[in-house]
Design a protein around this motif. Structure first.
Motif, short mmCIF file in Angstrom:
data_model
loop_
_atom_site.label_atom_id
_atom_site.label_comp_id
_atom_site.label_asym_id
_atom_site.label_seq_id
_atom_site.Cartn_x
_atom_site.Cartn_y
_atom_site.Cartn_z
N ASN A 226 -1.19 11.33 1.01
CA ASN A 226 -2.22 11.19 1.32
C ASN A 226 -3.03 9.88 1.31
N ALA A 227 -2.36 9.88 2.85
CA ALA A 227 -3.18 8.71 3.53
C ALA A 227 -3.88 9.61 5.01
N ARG B 204 -5.21 7.75 -3.35
CA ARG B 204 -5.93 8.08 -1.26
C ARG B 204 -6.46 6.74 -0.71
N ALA B 205 -5.46 6.91 0.64
CA ALA B 205 -6.46 5.55 1.56
C ALA B 205 -6.27 6.15 2.68
N LEU C 298 1.05 3.89 -3.42
CA LEU C 298 0.35 5.11 -2.73
C LEU C 298 1.79 6.12 -3.35
N MET D 15 2.30 9.70 5.12
CA MET D 15 2.17 10.19 3.92
C MET D 15 1.21 11.28 3.96
N LEU E 31 1.16 -1.13 -0.20
CA LEU E 31 -0.39 0.13 -0.38
C LEU E 31 0.67 1.67 0.00
N LEU F 253 2.81 4.97 6.32
CA LEU F 253 1.22 5.17 6.01
C LEU F 253 1.30 6.46 6.49
#
Length: 322
Positions: free
Chosen positions: A278-279, A255-256, A248, A276, A244, A273
């Motif tokens: 976009n997490a 996104r997550a 990303l 990040m 994951l 994560l």
């Protein structure tokens, strides 16, 4: 009995309405987590019984074999993959595992993460507190495609939320999931690749077992759209290790939102994560609600009292010695 309650981060066990039923026993609640087997064995050595909250602390042979006083484990929830049951049998430890949380609690958090991620709610709240006004553009849900991977107790509720928000809902997973989804009137795509490539939001709702470990692969994630959102409120190891974060960084998905991590609890923001941009990350809040805890702890207390009377309930079958 001397009873240890492990990983009770909120010190909630002693506030349970039925806690006084254990007044004849000495109960110690630990609000932190000890991972080292030697340290955990030393911590638990004086205790006759252990209450485990879900799967927060594994009890391998290296721990159980050193607990000469241990007679009973009261597990909240029915999943016991984190226990060495063969070691329990060898040591003469009885294991009871019962009770289940309301699936709507995790489903609600899942939908909260979907909304928070797509409307950038945490970021905008932080900006407002810092004196700034509007810096992002959100994404609406109506008309988008929601993917449910694992149409079970939780996945079926989240699918209903998607319908209520005007989304087209696709379902995928193992044969049992596909059959249940079709029966409920949901669409099943023609292939795994089609599922991952067409969905705008994918929510994972898979029980962690040896068979499902790493079931979501790097190749699956690479099929996702660059503006898609992946949400995981199940267990981190259902995604291939490291896949994951790498996905990303590569921009697929874009996104997550995750509530679960490979190594919990995560302290010092040590999981990659968390840093990040976009997490969106939360600290495994899926089942952490007052109503769920009251149900799970109520069962744990009932299991202790039943064991004390010599008529244990929710017994786990221990493997025969080889």
């Amino acid at each position: 009995m001397r009873i240890a309650v492990l990983d009770d981060y909120q010190d909630a066990f002693r506030r349970h309405p039925n806690f006084q039923a254990l007044a004849a026993h000495e109960v110690t609640a630990f609000t932190d987590t000890v991972k080292d087997p030697d340290e955990l064995a030393a911590r638990l050595a004086p205790f006759d019984a252990i209450v485990l909250i879900q799967q927060r602390s594994p009890l391998p042979d290296a721990v159980i074999s050193r607990l000469s006083n241990l007679k009973f484990i009261s597990q909240t929830g029915r999943n016991t993959y984190h226990l060495d049951l063969a070691a329990c049998r060898r040591q003469g430890v009885t294991v009871s595992a019962g009770g289940a949380g309301d699936p709507s609690v995790t489903a609600e958090l899942t939908w909260g993460l979907v909304l928070a991620a797509l409307r950038h709610i945490p970021e905008e709240v932080g900006n407002l507190k810092a004196g700034r006004w509007q810096s992002t553009l959100g994404t609406r849900l109506r008309g988008k495609i929601l993917g449910i991977y694992g149409f079970g107790r939780i996945g079926s509720i989240v699918a209903g939320y998607g319908r209520a928000f005007g989304m087209r809902v696709l379902c995928f997973g193992r044969e049992g999931s596909l059959a249940r989804a079709r029966e409920a009137g949901y669409e099943v795509p023609s292939s795994r690749a089609a599922f991952f490539s067409v969905c705008d939001v994918i929510c994972l709702h898979v029980l962690l077992t040896p068979e499902t470990r790493g079931v979501i692969t790097a190749a699956d994630l690479a099929h996702m759209k660059p503006d898609a959102l992946l949400v995981n409120t199940s267990r981190a190891p259902i995604i291939e290790e490291g896949a994951l974060a790498a996905a990303l960084l590569a921009g697929r998905p874009g996104r997550a939102a995750v509530d679960v991590f490979d190594d919990e609890p995560v302290l010092g923001a040590s999981d990659p994560l968390i840093g990040m941009p976009n997490a969106l990350c939360t600290p495994h809040l899926g089942y952490v609600a007052r109503e769920t805890y009251e149900a799970l702890f109520g069962t744990a207390i009932d299991q202790i009292l039943a064991f004390e009377t010599g008529a244990p309930i929710n017994l786990v079958e221990l493997p025969a010695p080889r």
